[in-house]
Design a protein around this motif. Sequence first.
Motif, PDB file in Angstrom:
ATOM      1  N   LYS A 111      11.602   9.747  -2.695  1.00  0.00           N
ATOM      2  CA  LYS A 111      12.396   9.133  -1.622  1.00  0.00           C
ATOM      3  C   LYS A 111      11.518   8.066  -0.983  1.00  0.00           C
ATOM      4  CE  LYS A 111      15.091  10.243   2.477  1.00  0.00           C
ATOM      5  NZ  LYS A 111      14.741   8.751   3.083  1.00  0.00           N
ATOM      6  N   GLY A 112      10.316   8.358  -0.712  1.00  0.00           N
ATOM      7  CA  GLY A 112       9.324   7.334  -0.139  1.00  0.00           C
ATOM      8  C   GLY A 112       9.443   6.258  -0.981  1.00  0.00           C
ATOM      9  N   PHE A 113       9.435   6.418  -2.298  1.00  0.00           N
ATOM     10  CA  PHE A 113       9.318   5.207  -3.204  1.00  0.00           C
ATOM     11  C   PHE A 113      10.695   4.135  -3.177  1.00  0.00           C
ATOM     12  CE2 PHE A 113      10.358   3.698  -7.520  1.00  0.00           C
ATOM     13  CZ  PHE A 113       9.327   2.577  -7.806  1.00  0.00           C
ATOM     14  N   ALA A 114      11.583   5.046  -3.106  1.00  0.00           N
ATOM     15  CA  ALA A 114      12.739   4.376  -3.235  1.00  0.00           C
ATOM     16  C   ALA A 114      13.025   3.682  -1.848  1.00  0.00           C
ATOM     17  CB  ALA A 114      14.185   5.250  -3.573  1.00  0.00           C
ATOM     18  N   ALA A 165       0.939  -1.365  -0.120  1.00  0.00           N
ATOM     19  CA  ALA A 165      -0.132   0.096   0.014  1.00  0.00           C
ATOM     20  C   ALA A 165       0.875   1.312   0.041  1.00  0.00           C
ATOM     21  CB  ALA A 165      -0.846   0.005   1.168  1.00  0.00           C
ATOM     22  N   ARG A 166       1.964   1.231   0.849  1.00  0.00           N
ATOM     23  CA  ARG A 166       2.736   2.418   0.903  1.00  0.00           C
ATOM     24  C   ARG A 166       3.745   2.719  -0.455  1.00  0.00           C
ATOM     25  NH1 ARG A 166       5.471   0.663   4.959  1.00  0.00           N
ATOM     26  NH2 ARG A 166       7.218   0.261   4.084  1.00  0.00           N
ATOM     27  N   TYR A 167       3.885   1.496  -1.248  1.00  0.00           N
ATOM     28  CA  TYR A 167       4.654   1.625  -2.391  1.00  0.00           C
ATOM     29  C   TYR A 167       3.798   2.445  -3.474  1.00  0.00           C
ATOM     30  CZ  TYR A 167       6.315  -0.329  -6.785  1.00  0.00           C
ATOM     31  OH  TYR A 167       6.909  -0.300  -8.256  1.00  0.00           O
ATOM     32  N   TRP A 168       2.418   1.773  -3.588  1.00  0.00           N
ATOM     33  CA  TRP A 168       1.501   2.573  -4.582  1.00  0.00           C
ATOM     34  C   TRP A 168       1.255   3.859  -4.187  1.00  0.00           C
ATOM     35  CZ3 TRP A 168       2.111   0.679  -8.828  1.00  0.00           C
ATOM     36  CH2 TRP A 168       2.284  -0.821  -9.041  1.00  0.00           C
ATOM     37  N   LYS A 169       1.063   4.289  -2.966  1.00  0.00           N
ATOM     38  CA  LYS A 169       0.604   5.839  -2.271  1.00  0.00           C
ATOM     39  C   LYS A 169       2.028   6.499  -2.920  1.00  0.00           C
ATOM     40  CE  LYS A 169      -0.220   8.452   1.923  1.00  0.00           C
ATOM     41  NZ  LYS A 169       0.701   9.153   1.893  1.00  0.00           N
ATOM     42  N   THR A 170       3.152   5.925  -2.577  1.00  0.00           N
ATOM     43  CA  THR A 170       4.252   6.933  -3.181  1.00  0.00           C
ATOM     44  C   THR A 170       4.229   7.122  -4.610  1.00  0.00           C
ATOM     45  OG1 THR A 170       5.905   4.983  -3.239  1.00  0.00           O
ATOM     46  CG2 THR A 170       5.692   6.121  -1.225  1.00  0.00           C
ATOM     47  N   VAL A 171       3.890   6.224  -5.476  1.00  0.00           N
ATOM     48  CA  VAL A 171       3.827   6.165  -6.677  1.00  0.00           C
ATOM     49  C   VAL A 171       2.687   7.128  -7.169  1.00  0.00           C
ATOM     50  CG1 VAL A 171       3.027   5.043  -8.897  1.00  0.00           C
ATOM     51  CG2 VAL A 171       4.605   3.906  -7.170  1.00  0.00           C
ATOM     52  N   ASP A 172       1.782   7.358  -6.635  1.00  0.00           N
ATOM     53  CA  ASP A 172       0.621   8.095  -6.971  1.00  0.00           C
ATOM     54  C   ASP A 172       0.787   9.721  -6.564  1.00  0.00           C
ATOM     55  OD1 ASP A 172      -0.936   5.979  -8.088  1.00  0.00           O
ATOM     56  OD2 ASP A 172      -2.045   5.779  -6.095  1.00  0.00           O
ATOM     57  N   GLU A 173       1.676   9.856  -5.607  1.00  0.00           N
ATOM     58  CA  GLU A 173       1.964  10.943  -5.054  1.00  0.00           C
ATOM     59  C   GLU A 173       3.319  11.588  -5.648  1.00  0.00           C
ATOM     60  OE1 GLU A 173       1.603  10.730  -0.826  1.00  0.00           O
ATOM     61  OE2 GLU A 173      -0.258  10.635  -0.676  1.00  0.00           O
ATOM     62  N   GLU A 208      18.833   4.965  -5.727  1.00  0.00           N
ATOM     63  CA  GLU A 208      18.853   6.377  -6.445  1.00  0.00           C
ATOM     64  C   GLU A 208      18.220   5.967  -7.786  1.00  0.00           C
ATOM     65  OE1 GLU A 208      22.486   9.184  -8.352  1.00  0.00           O
ATOM     66  OE2 GLU A 208      22.776   8.148  -6.580  1.00  0.00           O
ATOM     67  N   ALA A 209      18.741   4.976  -8.511  1.00  0.00           N
ATOM     68  CA  ALA A 209      18.063   4.745  -9.751  1.00  0.00           C
ATOM     69  C   ALA A 209      16.425   4.659  -9.799  1.00  0.00           C
ATOM     70  CB  ALA A 209      18.849   3.377 -10.533  1.00  0.00           C
ATOM     71  N   LEU A 210      16.250   3.998  -8.601  1.00  0.00           N
ATOM     72  CA  LEU A 210      14.626   3.941  -8.491  1.00  0.00           C
ATOM     73  C   LEU A 210      13.918   5.025  -8.382  1.00  0.00           C
ATOM     74  CD1 LEU A 210      14.919   0.582  -6.228  1.00  0.00           C
ATOM     75  CD2 LEU A 210      13.543   0.785  -8.582  1.00  0.00           C
ATOM     76  N   ALA A 211      14.554   6.013  -7.616  1.00  0.00           N
ATOM     77  CA  ALA A 211      13.956   7.272  -7.420  1.00  0.00           C
ATOM     78  C   ALA A 211      13.756   8.030  -8.983  1.00  0.00           C
ATOM     79  CB  ALA A 211      14.596   8.315  -6.511  1.00  0.00           C
ATOM     80  N   GLN A 212      14.940   8.019  -9.764  1.00  0.00           N
ATOM     81  CA  GLN A 212      14.799   8.445 -11.157  1.00  0.00           C
ATOM     82  C   GLN A 212      13.852   7.768 -11.836  1.00  0.00           C
ATOM     83  OE1 GLN A 212      16.778  11.274 -11.931  1.00  0.00           O
ATOM     84  NE2 GLN A 212      15.078  11.069 -13.639  1.00  0.00           N
ATOM     85  N   TRP A 213      13.611   6.529 -11.749  1.00  0.00           N
ATOM     86  CA  TRP A 213      12.890   5.844 -12.649  1.00  0.00           C
ATOM     87  C   TRP A 213      11.292   6.446 -12.261  1.00  0.00           C
ATOM     88  CZ3 TRP A 213       8.290   3.014 -11.328  1.00  0.00           C
ATOM     89  CH2 TRP A 213       7.687   2.752 -12.537  1.00  0.00           C
ATOM     90  N   LEU A 214      11.081   6.692 -11.138  1.00  0.00           N
ATOM     91  CA  LEU A 214       9.573   7.254 -10.708  1.00  0.00           C
ATOM     92  C   LEU A 214       9.628   8.529 -11.093  1.00  0.00           C
ATOM     93  CD1 LEU A 214       6.871   6.864  -9.561  1.00  0.00           C
ATOM     94  CD2 LEU A 214       8.074   7.704  -7.237  1.00  0.00           C
ATOM     95  N   ASP A 215      10.766   9.567 -10.968  1.00  0.00           N
ATOM     96  CA  ASP A 215      10.482  10.731 -11.786  1.00  0.00           C
ATOM     97  C   ASP A 215      10.271  10.793 -13.250  1.00  0.00           C
ATOM     98  OD1 ASP A 215      10.599  13.461 -11.271  1.00  0.00           O
ATOM     99  OD2 ASP A 215      12.645  13.726 -11.971  1.00  0.00           O
ATOM    100  N   ASP A 216      10.871   9.854 -13.899  1.00  0.00           N
ATOM    101  CA  ASP A 216      10.719   9.659 -15.096  1.00  0.00           C
ATOM    102  C   ASP A 216       9.458   9.285 -15.614  1.00  0.00           C
ATOM    103  OD1 ASP A 216      13.400  10.357 -15.511  1.00  0.00           O
ATOM    104  OD2 ASP A 216      14.300   8.381 -16.049  1.00  0.00           O
ATOM    105  N   TYR A 217       8.945   8.373 -14.776  1.00  0.00           N
ATOM    106  CA  TYR A 217       7.394   7.717 -15.041  1.00  0.00           C
ATOM    107  C   TYR A 217       6.322   8.748 -14.736  1.00  0.00           C
ATOM    108  CZ  TYR A 217       3.781   4.393 -13.690  1.00  0.00           C
ATOM    109  OH  TYR A 217       2.523   3.714 -13.840  1.00  0.00           O
ATOM    110  N   GLY A 218       6.701   9.728 -14.217  1.00  0.00           N
ATOM    111  CA  GLY A 218       5.687  11.000 -13.679  1.00  0.00           C
ATOM    112  C   GLY A 218       4.606  11.047 -14.653  1.00  0.00           C
ATOM    113  N   PRO A 219       4.547  11.493 -15.950  1.00  0.00           N
ATOM    114  CA  PRO A 219       3.567  12.012 -16.763  1.00  0.00           C
ATOM    115  C   PRO A 219       2.792  10.545 -17.064  1.00  0.00           C
ATOM    116  CG  PRO A 219       5.913  12.665 -17.644  1.00  0.00           C
ATOM    117  CD  PRO A 219       6.175  11.681 -16.526  1.00  0.00           C
TER     118      PRO A 219
END
Length: 142
Positions: free
Chosen positions: A29-32, A17-25, A52-63
């Motif tokens: 850092k919380g995601f990583a 649940a926390r994983y998906w919350k960090t994705v949606d928000e 570090e790479a995971l945080a960048q992945w989520l940032d790139d996934y943003g749109p």
Amino acid sequence: MSGITAADRFEIHELLARYWKTVDEGDLKGFADTFTEDGSLTNYTGTTTGREALAQWLDDYGPSRAGNRHMSTNTTVTEVDADTATVWSYMVVIAAFEPRTQTPHVAAYGRFNDTVVRVDGGWLFRERLMDDLALNAIDYPG
């Protein structure tokens, strides 16, 4: 086996649940931090390893996530040993890109096979593996 308790299972469900919350928000850092230091995510974009790479992945996934609400369902937890478990779950993505004007609908679903480990008394992903994905062409044309 008896190393993983009901409380552990609850904490593992909370991790999802926390994983998906960090994705949606968009909480990079919380995601990583839902992963171990050397944790990895494998999905349709390939394999991404390390916080570090995971945080960048989520940032790139943003749109791709704007307006989406992700959730896990039908989750099962299987003990490997007292500090390791495998987790199987479906992912469902509900889309409402224009809140209050668009009818929410299923935009995607997928299936995850994960390995989680106990670290400092809590549970983190060591590996997240998406092994199935279907996208609604309305939301993801092409």
